[in-house]
Design a protein around this motif. Sequence first.
Motif, mmCIF file in Angstrom:
data_model
loop_
_atom_site.group_PDB
_atom_site.id
_atom_site.type_symbol
_atom_site.label_atom_id
_atom_site.label_comp_id
_atom_site.label_asym_id
_atom_site.label_seq_id
_atom_site.Cartn_x
_atom_site.Cartn_y
_atom_site.Cartn_z
ATOM 1 N N GLY A 108 0.803 -1.226 0.000
ATOM 2 C CA GLY A 108 0.000 0.000 0.000
ATOM 3 C C GLY A 108 0.831 1.269 0.000
ATOM 4 N N ARG A 109 1.904 1.316 0.781
ATOM 5 C CA ARG A 109 2.732 2.531 0.843
ATOM 6 C C ARG A 109 3.510 2.731 -0.456
ATOM 7 N N LEU A 110 3.990 1.655 -1.032
ATOM 8 C CA LEU A 110 4.671 1.766 -2.328
ATOM 9 C C LEU A 110 3.709 2.294 -3.389
ATOM 10 N N VAL A 111 2.480 1.826 -3.366
ATOM 11 C CA VAL A 111 1.483 2.271 -4.339
ATOM 12 C C VAL A 111 1.319 3.788 -4.289
ATOM 13 N N ARG A 112 1.213 4.344 -3.095
ATOM 14 C CA ARG A 112 1.048 5.802 -2.973
ATOM 15 C C ARG A 112 2.234 6.548 -3.579
ATOM 16 N N MET A 113 3.431 6.021 -3.376
ATOM 17 C CA MET A 113 4.614 6.698 -3.900
ATOM 18 C C MET A 113 4.715 6.566 -5.420
ATOM 19 N N LEU A 114 4.316 5.431 -5.972
ATOM 20 C CA LEU A 114 4.297 5.294 -7.428
ATOM 21 C C LEU A 114 3.271 6.235 -8.050
ATOM 22 N N ARG A 115 2.123 6.379 -7.397
ATOM 23 C CA ARG A 115 1.136 7.339 -7.887
ATOM 24 C C ARG A 115 1.674 8.755 -7.787
ATOM 25 N N GLY A 118 3.486 9.544 -10.690
ATOM 26 C CA GLY A 118 2.685 9.607 -11.913
ATOM 27 C C GLY A 118 2.372 8.283 -12.557
ATOM 28 N N PHE A 119 2.654 7.171 -11.878
ATOM 29 C CA PHE A 119 2.441 5.859 -12.495
ATOM 30 C C PHE A 119 1.059 5.295 -12.156
ATOM 31 N N ASP A 120 0.407 4.802 -13.167
ATOM 32 C CA ASP A 120 -0.923 4.206 -13.069
ATOM 33 C C ASP A 120 -0.797 2.899 -12.277
ATOM 34 N N THR A 121 -1.286 2.900 -11.027
ATOM 35 C CA THR A 121 -1.077 1.760 -10.133
ATOM 36 C C THR A 121 -2.383 1.411 -9.426
ATOM 37 N N LEU A 122 -2.943 0.259 -9.749
ATOM 38 C CA LEU A 122 -4.182 -0.195 -9.113
ATOM 39 C C LEU A 122 -3.862 -0.920 -7.810
ATOM 40 N N TYR A 123 -4.738 -0.724 -6.828
ATOM 41 C CA TYR A 123 -4.541 -1.351 -5.519
ATOM 42 C C TYR A 123 -5.835 -1.303 -4.735
ATOM 43 N N ARG A 124 -6.153 -2.428 -4.090
ATOM 44 C CA ARG A 124 -7.190 -2.453 -3.062
ATOM 45 C C ARG A 124 -6.748 -3.461 -2.020
ATOM 46 N N GLN A 183 9.988 8.319 -17.411
ATOM 47 C CA GLN A 183 8.522 8.366 -17.407
ATOM 48 C C GLN A 183 7.943 9.049 -16.167
ATOM 49 N N ILE A 184 8.770 9.500 -15.268
ATOM 50 C CA ILE A 184 8.271 10.141 -14.044
ATOM 51 C C ILE A 184 7.537 11.427 -14.392
ATOM 52 N N ARG A 185 6.291 11.519 -13.967
ATOM 53 C CA ARG A 185 5.468 12.725 -14.155
ATOM 54 C C ARG A 185 4.786 13.009 -12.809
ATOM 55 N N PRO A 186 5.486 13.661 -11.887
ATOM 56 C CA PRO A 186 4.956 13.777 -10.520
ATOM 57 C C PRO A 186 3.710 14.640 -10.423
ATOM 58 N N PHE A 187 2.901 14.304 -9.387
ATOM 59 C CA PHE A 187 1.721 15.077 -9.014
ATOM 60 C C PHE A 187 0.644 15.070 -10.098
ATOM 61 N N LYS A 188 0.617 14.021 -10.891
ATOM 62 C CA LYS A 188 -0.391 13.895 -11.954
ATOM 63 C C LYS A 188 -1.458 12.858 -11.625
ATOM 64 N N ARG A 189 -1.291 12.124 -10.493
ATOM 65 C CA ARG A 189 -2.265 11.111 -10.112
ATOM 66 C C ARG A 189 -2.660 11.284 -8.655
ATOM 67 N N CYS A 190 -3.880 10.903 -8.358
ATOM 68 C CA CYS A 190 -4.399 10.977 -7.001
ATOM 69 C C CYS A 190 -3.800 9.841 -6.172
ATOM 70 N N LEU A 191 -3.225 10.186 -5.019
ATOM 71 C CA LEU A 191 -2.640 9.173 -4.156
ATOM 72 C C LEU A 191 -3.706 8.273 -3.550
ATOM 73 N N ARG A 192 -4.921 8.777 -3.454
ATOM 74 C CA ARG A 192 -5.999 8.008 -2.828
ATOM 75 C C ARG A 192 -6.615 6.999 -3.784
ATOM 76 N N CYS A 193 -6.928 7.412 -5.031
ATOM 77 C CA CYS A 193 -7.720 6.540 -5.909
ATOM 78 C C CYS A 193 -7.059 6.233 -7.255
ATOM 79 N N ASN A 194 -5.928 6.872 -7.562
ATOM 80 C CA ASN A 194 -5.199 6.639 -8.815
ATOM 81 C C ASN A 194 -5.757 7.437 -9.989
ATOM 82 N N GLY A 195 -6.765 8.270 -9.767
ATOM 83 C CA GLY A 195 -7.344 9.051 -10.855
ATOM 84 C C GLY A 195 -6.424 10.166 -11.310
#
Length: 250
Positions: A108-115, A118-124, A183-195
């Motif tokens: 879960g913590r890695l997912v937030r950092m990948l988002r 800027g990386f499209d990362t699905l997680y639940r 490919q790093i594009r920071p601050f382009k994805r929501c840390l909460r939902c990946n949107g």
Amino acid sequence: MPMPCHAYFRFYEELNDFLHPSKHKKEFPYAFQGTPSVKHVIESIGVPHPEVDLILVNGRSVGFEYRLRDGDRISVYPVFESLDISPVIRLRPKPLRNSAFVADVHLGRLVRMLRLLGFDTLYRNDYDDPEIVRIAAEQTRIILTRDRHLLQAGTVTRGYWVRSGVVDVQVREVLRRFDLYSQIRPFKRCLRCNGPVEETPKADVFHLLEPKTKLYYDRFYQCRHCEQVFWKGTHFDKLKGKVERWRRRA
């Protein structure tokens, strides 16, 4: 009873992480009977097949379906995401450039950092293994996991066993493995939902802001999926510092 045959394996670089120390960076024998596939044997030794990108048998490139023969000498190499070895037969398509992930419950913590990067990362946190495998196959995503056995599912083609339990090190692992620095594009994805996150007029989100936020900030960003609002507050410099450290190649 027939005498067993023997093949001789050597695993290179980070594939040694899956082996007993006595087998690290050296050739070792493997006894077998019949004609098992090289894929079956590699996984029985403990290395998940998505971690493998090149197999040489007696100096010749082969696929996972190759059947072992007595006396074979087999060299097994890890994924080459940043190196073009297309003149040699590979076990998967060309290296990734637009990378999307699905992660297991332990990351879960890695997912937030990948988002954050800027990386499209699905997680639940309620994804089970079959669902992760299905999502990866249907959406052409790379599986990130702390469970090496998840990568042994037959339909998995891309995946990575995250070695470290420390999130900063995990981020560096993934960036290096899949050569993601460009490919790093920071601050382009929501840390909460990946949107996707886009700049939005203050007037459009004014009703969602706390009184002091309304007073001191004028530029705002909003997730197009969950509608969470972001601004460059006191936490922004800390996150920006993390991004810059990760951008520097180890």
